[in-house]
Design an enzyme around this catalytic site. Structure first.
Site, mmCIF file in Angstrom:
data_model
loop_
_atom_site.group_PDB
_atom_site.id
_atom_site.type_symbol
_atom_site.label_atom_id
_atom_site.label_comp_id
_atom_site.label_asym_id
_atom_site.label_seq_id
_atom_site.Cartn_x
_atom_site.Cartn_y
_atom_site.Cartn_z
ATOM 1 N N ASN A 9 41.191 47.061 55.092
ATOM 2 C CA ASN A 9 41.827 48.032 54.199
ATOM 3 C C ASN A 9 40.736 48.530 53.256
ATOM 4 O O ASN A 9 40.331 47.830 52.344
ATOM 5 C CB ASN A 9 42.960 47.351 53.413
ATOM 6 C CG ASN A 9 43.591 48.288 52.398
ATOM 7 O OD1 ASN A 9 43.275 49.491 52.365
ATOM 8 N ND2 ASN A 9 44.472 47.767 51.563
ATOM 9 N N LYS A 11 40.882 50.806 51.143
ATOM 10 C CA LYS A 11 41.417 51.283 49.859
ATOM 11 C C LYS A 11 40.769 52.641 49.516
ATOM 12 O O LYS A 11 40.420 53.385 50.432
ATOM 13 C CB LYS A 11 41.224 50.222 48.772
ATOM 14 C CG LYS A 11 41.779 48.856 49.227
ATOM 15 C CD LYS A 11 41.880 47.817 48.153
ATOM 16 C CE LYS A 11 42.447 46.538 48.732
ATOM 17 N NZ LYS A 11 42.629 45.483 47.737
ATOM 18 N N HIS A 96 51.714 47.799 50.039
ATOM 19 C CA HIS A 96 50.607 47.056 49.433
ATOM 20 C C HIS A 96 50.909 46.840 47.946
ATOM 21 O O HIS A 96 51.483 47.714 47.299
ATOM 22 C CB HIS A 96 49.294 47.827 49.616
ATOM 23 C CG HIS A 96 48.110 46.981 49.291
ATOM 24 N ND1 HIS A 96 47.721 46.736 48.002
ATOM 25 C CD2 HIS A 96 47.270 46.270 50.096
ATOM 26 C CE1 HIS A 96 46.664 45.914 48.028
ATOM 27 N NE2 HIS A 96 46.379 45.622 49.286
ATOM 28 N N GLU A 98 49.151 47.048 45.430
ATOM 29 C CA GLU A 98 48.610 48.089 44.539
ATOM 30 C C GLU A 98 49.545 49.289 44.482
ATOM 31 O O GLU A 98 49.674 49.944 43.450
ATOM 32 C CB GLU A 98 47.195 48.484 45.008
ATOM 33 C CG GLU A 98 46.185 47.372 44.698
ATOM 34 C CD GLU A 98 45.043 47.252 45.671
ATOM 35 O OE1 GLU A 98 44.779 48.190 46.433
ATOM 36 O OE2 GLU A 98 44.403 46.178 45.682
ATOM 37 N N GLU A 168 50.101 38.866 51.316
ATOM 38 C CA GLU A 168 48.955 38.989 50.419
ATOM 39 C C GLU A 168 49.364 38.539 49.020
ATOM 40 O O GLU A 168 49.968 39.320 48.273
ATOM 41 C CB GLU A 168 48.490 40.446 50.345
ATOM 42 C CG GLU A 168 48.065 41.022 51.668
ATOM 43 C CD GLU A 168 47.114 42.213 51.479
ATOM 44 O OE1 GLU A 168 45.984 42.114 51.946
ATOM 45 O OE2 GLU A 168 47.506 43.202 50.835
ATOM 46 N N GLY A 174 41.195 40.688 45.581
ATOM 47 C CA GLY A 174 40.040 41.170 44.826
ATOM 48 C C GLY A 174 39.576 40.213 43.731
ATOM 49 O O GLY A 174 38.767 40.580 42.882
ATOM 50 N N SER A 214 41.040 38.147 49.339
ATOM 51 C CA SER A 214 39.702 37.533 49.273
ATOM 52 C C SER A 214 39.327 36.772 50.551
ATOM 53 O O SER A 214 38.671 35.738 50.501
ATOM 54 C CB SER A 214 39.595 36.617 48.051
ATOM 55 O OG SER A 214 39.762 37.359 46.871
#
Ligand code: 13P
Length: 251
Positions: A9, A11, A96, A98, A168, A174, A214
């Site tokens: 991904n 992003k 996701h 985010e 996730e 991250g 991660s």
């Protein structure tokens, strides 16, 4: 038998020339290799058509990172599932954290997006996962159950069988913190059990459940060695061939 998948991904990273170079570099690196998993890259919407033309998408699947919750029409700035499918992309990452956090996507919106993706022939990679406070208070199992039930459990068994799930944990994205392989196995097995409760054992067994957060060359092997971890959705480490390739080779 369910598929193993390693998906990147990207992003909101890479300009078009950079993205093209990364995709071609990955294709080059995979030449002559037979990975024991499907390989997918989730690229910015602006790159979909060019990358689909530049590489052999039967070797590296191409994913969008979002799609509109409307079929078409006066929705300035949106990209429909049909538009994505028309570029040659076969997948779309949906839900996701985010997007849930920064763009306030709700379970209901995501349900609509999943339906539109499937009806346009795209495979959704549907992301779920708890925030740190939910894990610390022991609510992570309930949180993922709710996310799956609210957005996916009105699908027919046939349509549910078409999607991929990515667990996730938000606290691992991250941050350099990964769930341990045992923690990932525990919750992946739980998600599979929840699916079995709704759609039966066979569909649950065939559902690919990826881990994300991660994941890197060092921890990938122990994660994918777990029976219910069928691969990964990789952010940062998918932005360089040197870091992404060893993850693909961790099977
Ligand atoms: P990182 O691998 O950078 O933690 O990101 C994971 C992720 O969000 C993939 O969708």
């Amino acid at each position: 038998m369910r598929k193993n998948i390693i998906a990147g991904n990207w992003k909101m990273n890479t300009t078009l020339p950079e993205g093209l170079a990364l995709a071609k570099g990955l294709e080059e690196a995979l030449k002559g290799k037979t990975p024991k998993c499907d390989v997918i890259i989730g690229v910015p919407a602006t790159h979909l058509a060019s990358i689909a033309t530049a590489i052999d998408s039967s070797r590296i699947g191409i994913a969008a990172q979002n799609c509109a919750d409307k079929e078409k029409g006066a929705f300035t700035g949106e990209t429909s599932a049909a538009m994505i499918a028309s570029t040659g992309a076969k997948y779309v990452i949906l839900g996701h954290s985010e997007r849930r956090q920064y763009y306030h996507e709700t379970a209901q919106t995501l349900k609509t997006k999943v339906n539109l993706a499937i009806s346009n022939g795209l495979t959704p990679i549907f992301c779920i996962g708890e925030v740190l406070e939910e894990r610390e208070s022991g609510r992570h199992f309930a949180v993922v159950d709710e996310q799956v039930k609210e957005s996916l459990f009105e699908l027919s068994a046939e349509d549910f069988s078409k999607l991929v799930i990515a667990y996730e944990p938000v606290w691992a994205i991250g941050t350099g913190k990964t769930a341990t392989a045992d923690e990932a196995q525990e919750i992946h097995a739980h998600i599979r059990k929840t699916i079995a409760g709704k759609y039966g054992q066979e569909i649950a067994e065939n559902c690919t459940i990826l881990y994300g957060g991660s994941m890197n060359a060092e921890n990938a092997k122990s994660l994918v060695a777990k029976p219910d971890v069928d691969g990964g959705l990789i952010g940062g480490a998918s932005l360089s061939v040197e870091k992404f390739l060893p993850i693909i080779e961790s099977f």
